[in-house]
Write a protein that holds these residues in place. Structure first.
Motif, PDB file in Angstrom:
ATOM      1  N   LYS A 166       0.892 -11.242  21.918  1.00  0.00           N
ATOM      2  CA  LYS A 166       1.327 -11.643  20.587  1.00  0.00           C
ATOM      3  C   LYS A 166       0.171 -12.231  19.793  1.00  0.00           C
ATOM      4  O   LYS A 166       0.016 -11.955  18.597  1.00  0.00           O
ATOM      5  CB  LYS A 166       2.460 -12.661  20.694  1.00  0.00           C
ATOM      6  N   ASP A 186       2.751 -11.542  27.668  1.00  0.00           N
ATOM      7  CA  ASP A 186       3.439 -11.344  26.389  1.00  0.00           C
ATOM      8  C   ASP A 186       2.940 -12.322  25.330  1.00  0.00           C
ATOM      9  O   ASP A 186       2.794 -11.962  24.155  1.00  0.00           O
ATOM     10  CB  ASP A 186       4.951 -11.526  26.567  1.00  0.00           C
ATOM     11  N   ASP A 187       2.660 -13.562  25.744  1.00  0.00           N
ATOM     12  CA  ASP A 187       2.167 -14.569  24.806  1.00  0.00           C
ATOM     13  C   ASP A 187       0.772 -14.204  24.299  1.00  0.00           C
ATOM     14  O   ASP A 187       0.480 -14.327  23.108  1.00  0.00           O
ATOM     15  CB  ASP A 187       2.122 -15.942  25.478  1.00  0.00           C
ATOM     16  N   GLU A 223      -0.427 -24.310  30.050  1.00  0.00           N
ATOM     17  CA  GLU A 223       0.993 -24.004  29.962  1.00  0.00           C
ATOM     18  C   GLU A 223       1.332 -22.796  30.832  1.00  0.00           C
ATOM     19  O   GLU A 223       0.448 -22.111  31.350  1.00  0.00           O
ATOM     20  CB  GLU A 223       1.366 -23.727  28.500  1.00  0.00           C
ATOM     21  N   HIS A 237      -4.172 -22.643  25.644  1.00  0.00           N
ATOM     22  CA  HIS A 237      -2.851 -22.752  26.272  1.00  0.00           C
ATOM     23  C   HIS A 237      -2.834 -22.518  27.781  1.00  0.00           C
ATOM     24  O   HIS A 237      -1.748 -22.411  28.365  1.00  0.00           O
ATOM     25  CB  HIS A 237      -1.897 -21.741  25.613  1.00  0.00           C
ATOM     26  N   TYR A 280      -6.616 -17.873  22.576  1.00  0.00           N
ATOM     27  CA  TYR A 280      -5.270 -18.369  22.876  1.00  0.00           C
ATOM     28  C   TYR A 280      -5.212 -18.934  24.296  1.00  0.00           C
ATOM     29  O   TYR A 280      -4.663 -20.019  24.534  1.00  0.00           O
ATOM     30  CB  TYR A 280      -4.250 -17.251  22.711  1.00  0.00           C
ATOM     31  N   ILE A 306       1.806 -19.712  30.489  1.00  0.00           N
ATOM     32  CA  ILE A 306       1.683 -18.580  29.573  1.00  0.00           C
ATOM     33  C   ILE A 306       1.809 -17.266  30.331  1.00  0.00           C
ATOM     34  O   ILE A 306       1.507 -17.168  31.520  1.00  0.00           O
ATOM     35  CB  ILE A 306       0.356 -18.628  28.798  1.00  0.00           C
ATOM     36  N   ARG A 307       2.234 -16.249  29.608  1.00  0.00           N
ATOM     37  CA  ARG A 307       2.410 -14.912  30.160  1.00  0.00           C
ATOM     38  C   ARG A 307       1.596 -13.925  29.341  1.00  0.00           C
ATOM     39  O   ARG A 307       1.107 -14.239  28.254  1.00  0.00           O
ATOM     40  CB  ARG A 307       3.881 -14.524  30.138  1.00  0.00           C
TER      41      ARG A 307
END
Length: 295
Positions: free
Chosen positions: A208, A204-205, A199, A196, A192, A201-202
């Motif tokens: 997930k 949390d992302d 971006e 990404h 991931y 992103i955190r």
């Protein structure tokens, strides 16, 4: 340092081919090491001549002719030649998925306990000589490209990984299976991040993507990777910026944006902290010289 070699190192362009499952890269270590980095592929270094050193987070290994160095794709590392002892090597790169297709247990040497694992296999050991011969056989097959060479090279790769699994049995026994399950979960997060990281992103992302809670993802990421999520993401962005500075004609501001930095000031600050020079200085030092036309 040889300019072309430096450019190729930062490009990290060692993707294994679909036909053979490997990439085989001749490489002379620079006398000044780059910042610690990682590759998407697993890595075996076979030293051909000279003298050099590999650096990992808490360890370093002197290498000479016939020595092997085993590197996974989640542990940052760097290397250099000793001055006056140019260190030439043959690097074998391959994807974990190639090995998993045959037998996931052959990944044991690459899912190691950092406190127990020894990355270097000395040249005087029979297993180092045998693996060196198998890598040389791969090189011959790649050069000749006779019928079924791709399948034969994959069989040589499986042979190499089987020898490594046998050599590292004592060091990996009892710890690799629990770690493999954790690694499999973290690998989803790494995939991931690779897609990404440009971006905002955190954690949390990423959690997930791993189908875990943020707290569990944070703990697992640190345990498997040996560093925090934010540290890994920062290095990923800086390493991407290094490649783009050398490979493209984009402005530094555009590179900053495309690598996921939220401001130019943070990009300049973190790049200089990790690379020990400014982006512009880095670009000038590593870009190939312009060719002058002659008539």
């Amino acid at each position: 340092m040889d300019i072309i070699q430096s450019v190729e190192a930062i490009r990290n362009n060692h993707a294994p081919s679909a036909e053979t499952g490997i990439a085989l890269v001749p490489w002379t270590l620079p006398t000044i090491p780059e910042i610690p980095h990682w590759h998407d592929a697993l890595e075996i270094c076979c030293c051909l001549s000279g003298k050099g050193v590999f650096y990992f987070k808490n360890r370093e290994y002197d290498i000479g002719p016939g020595d092997l160095v085993i590197v996974n794709h989640i542990e940052r590392h760097t290397s250099k030649s000793y001055r006056g002892f140019t260190c030439s090597n043959l690097f074998l790169f391959f994807n974990a998925s190639t090995i998993e297709q045959l037998d996931f247990r052959l990944l044991r040497p690459f899912l190691y306990d950092r406190d127990r694992f020894v990355h270097r296999i000395p040249a005087q050991l029979p297993v180092a000589r045998e693996i060196g011969q198998l890598i040389a056989r791969m090189q011959e097959e790649l050069a000749e490209r006779r019928p079924a060479y791709g399948t034969l090279i994959k069989s040589l790769l499986f042979h190499i990984c089987s020898l490594l699994a046998r050599h590292y049995d004592a060091e990996t026994n009892g710890v690799w299976q629990p770690f493999y399950a954790k690694y499999a979960a973290v690998r989803l997060g790494l995939a991931y991040m690779q897609t990404h990281y440009r971006e905002n992103i955190r954690l949390d992302d990423v959690a997930k993507a791993m189908s875990l809670s943020p707290s569990r993802a944070r703990h697992l990421f640190t345990e498997v990777m040996g560093e925090r999520f934010k540290t890994y993401l920062l290095h990923q962005r800086v390493q991407a910026a290094q490649r783009m500075l050398v490979q493209t004609d984009l402005t530094i501001e555009a590179i900053c944006e495309q690598c996921g930095f939220q401001s130019a000031s943070s990009f300049y600050r973190e790049f200089r902290r990790l690379v020990n020079e400014t982006p512009l200085s880095y670009k000038k030092r590593h870009s190939p010289p312009l060719l002058t036309a002659t008539f």
